[in-house]
Design an enzyme around this catalytic site. Structure first.
Site, mmCIF file in Angstrom:
data_model
loop_
_atom_site.group_PDB
_atom_site.id
_atom_site.type_symbol
_atom_site.label_atom_id
_atom_site.label_comp_id
_atom_site.label_asym_id
_atom_site.label_seq_id
_atom_site.Cartn_x
_atom_site.Cartn_y
_atom_site.Cartn_z
ATOM 1 N N ASP A 284 43.111 47.535 35.993
ATOM 2 C CA ASP A 284 43.907 46.930 34.926
ATOM 3 C C ASP A 284 44.431 48.051 34.039
ATOM 4 O OD1 ASP A 284 41.738 47.713 33.364
ATOM 5 O OD2 ASP A 284 40.901 45.705 33.224
ATOM 6 N N LYS B 95 47.595 33.896 35.272
ATOM 7 C CA LYS B 95 47.531 34.971 34.282
ATOM 8 C C LYS B 95 47.909 36.289 34.938
ATOM 9 C CE LYS B 95 43.650 36.592 32.293
ATOM 10 N NZ LYS B 95 42.428 36.480 31.457
ATOM 11 N N LYS C 142 48.266 40.500 34.476
ATOM 12 C CA LYS C 142 47.858 41.670 33.721
ATOM 13 C C LYS C 142 49.087 42.460 33.280
ATOM 14 C CE LYS C 142 43.334 41.310 34.187
ATOM 15 N NZ LYS C 142 42.374 41.269 33.052
ATOM 16 N N ASP D 271 47.615 39.392 29.910
ATOM 17 C CA ASP D 271 46.390 40.030 29.422
ATOM 18 C C ASP D 271 46.601 41.537 29.398
ATOM 19 O OD1 ASP D 271 43.856 40.936 28.870
ATOM 20 O OD2 ASP D 271 42.901 40.004 30.615
ATOM 21 N N HIS E 127 35.540 33.509 29.286
ATOM 22 C CA HIS E 127 35.900 34.609 30.180
ATOM 23 C C HIS E 127 35.004 34.644 31.410
ATOM 24 C CE1 HIS E 127 35.083 38.901 31.415
ATOM 25 N NE2 HIS E 127 36.387 38.825 31.619
ATOM 26 N N GLU F 149 38.602 30.080 33.527
ATOM 27 C CA GLU F 149 39.237 31.143 34.301
ATOM 28 C C GLU F 149 38.750 31.129 35.747
ATOM 29 O OE1 GLU F 149 40.265 35.835 33.543
ATOM 30 O OE2 GLU F 149 38.382 35.052 32.743
#
Length: 378
Positions: free
Chosen positions: A25, A174, A176, A205, A307, A327
């Site tokens: 990430d 979602k 990144k 995110d 999370h 999630e």
């Protein structure tokens, strides 16, 4: 009236889950961390004299797994002979057993697996799924996928992954962000939004990547995409900065996953730093502290999106008063015999007693160390 049942034995296992692909990430792209290749899990099994058993788990990414296991091994004997129904009191007992190393972070994360196992045991003794034991508001929870949108993944593959998630019944996607070149982020978000259309919930995110000016600029640039939220735009402990973003942007701000205590989350809430609060039960010490935080968050009318660890968080989200999100990560599936059902954009609370997870034979093969305390009945 006191319960006649007592905790007879506790078993701890240190389990390492290998990841098929190294995960990157924004923290990896900027040199803060190395790609993630495995996840360390702490499994806890608790057996009562009645014959009932509970199972729980916690985890650590990159570093910390051996430390969690070592701390849990020191404090687990404190549970022997105790009434397994007294979970809140037992959580406090475990905290004070290791009080010299604090009440947050690794010290309480080591308690999490034991705490989850106690709740699992209590729900199994009642013959109820954990969500029902807690008092469910719903039998399913909106879910979104994260694992298909990491920064190391080429955008063409991200689009394929998003389509596959929707076909599986997952409700949102979602992506990144936090690339060193913000133009890359914006191009990827635009591609995903155009691919999905305006009707599919989309989140981004940043994994704490931006400073305050960059977060403000990116937040404004991202407004056009109608995002459900922008997650962790700033350092996880920058409650003042997150509060300023939440006040200035139309897009909701989500944060909290990296915090390791209820007290740290309470500071976020006090500062108005989150529209969506994202606690992680294993990171803050288990289900017992999570429920304290959930009550505070609901009182402040915050959205909830726990999370990771969907196997635990599905039950906790189902018991939250306001409509939450959970999630979806398929990473943990090899650890358990069961699979969660997903349909029409929602994850279904399993009807099995407890959290509904049984460690798999594969998990046993990935076990690096194990210890047991107490005596099992024949």
């Amino acid at each position: 009236m006191t319960s006649s049942d007592r905790i007879a034995w506790v078993r701890l296992s240190s389990v390492y889950l290998p990841l098929a692909t190294p995960i990157s990430d924004a923290k990896v792209l900027t040199g803060r961390q190395r790609p993630m290749t495995e996840i360390a899990f702490l499994f806890a099994e608790i057996g009562a004299e009645s014959g009932h058993q509970g199972f729980g788990f916690g985890y650590s990414k990159r570093a910390g797994g051996p430390g969690q296991y070592a701390h849990a091994r020191e404090i687990a004997p404190e549970l022997l002979g105790e009434d397994p129904s007294d979970i809140a009191r037992l959580w406090e007992k475990l905290v004070w057993a290791g009080a010299s190393v604090g009440r947050s972070g690794l010290a309480t994360q080591a308690i999490a697996a034991l705490d989850v196992a106690l709740w699992d045991l209590k729900a199994k003794r009642a013959g109820l799924p954990l969500a029902k034991l807690l008092g469910a508001h719903r039998d399913s929870v909106r879910c979104y996928n994260t694992s298909g949108g990491f920064l190391h993944t080429p955008i063409e593959q991200v689009l394929e992954n998003a389509s596959a998630s929707l076909e599986r019944g997952i409700g949102g996607i979602k992506l990144k962000v936090g690339h060193p070149d913000s133009r890359v982020d914006l191009a990827r978000v635009r591609a995903v939004r155009e691919h999905l259309g305006d009707g599919v919930p989309l989140m981004v995110d940043a994994n704490q990547q931006w400073d305050r000016p960059a977060a403000q600029r990116m937040g404004r640039a991202l407004e056009e995409f109608g995002l459900v939220w922008i997650e962790e735009p700033l350092d996880a402990y920058d409650s003042t900065g997150h509060a300023a973003l939440a006040a200035s942007l139309d897009t909701p701000i989500a944060t909290g996953e990296m915090l390791t205590s209820v007290a740290e989350h309470a500071e976020l809430i006090r500062a108005g730093a989150a529209d969506v609060i994202q606690p992680d039960a294993p990171r803050i010490g288990g289900i017992t502290p999570f429920l304290r935080l959930a009550a505070l968050a609901e009182h402040n009318r915050l959205q909830l999106a726990p999370h990771f660890a969907m196997e635990i968080h599905l039950h906790l989200a189902a018991a939250y008063g306001l409509e939450p999100w959970v999630e979806h990560f398929e990473w943990l599936e090899p650890l358990f015999d069961e699979r969660l059902e997903i349909r029409d954009g929602r994850m279904i609370v399993p009807g099995r007693p407890g959290i509904g997870c049984t460690p798999s034979e594969q998990a046993a093969k990935w076990t690096a160390d194990q210890c047991e305390f107490g005596t099992r009945k024949d």
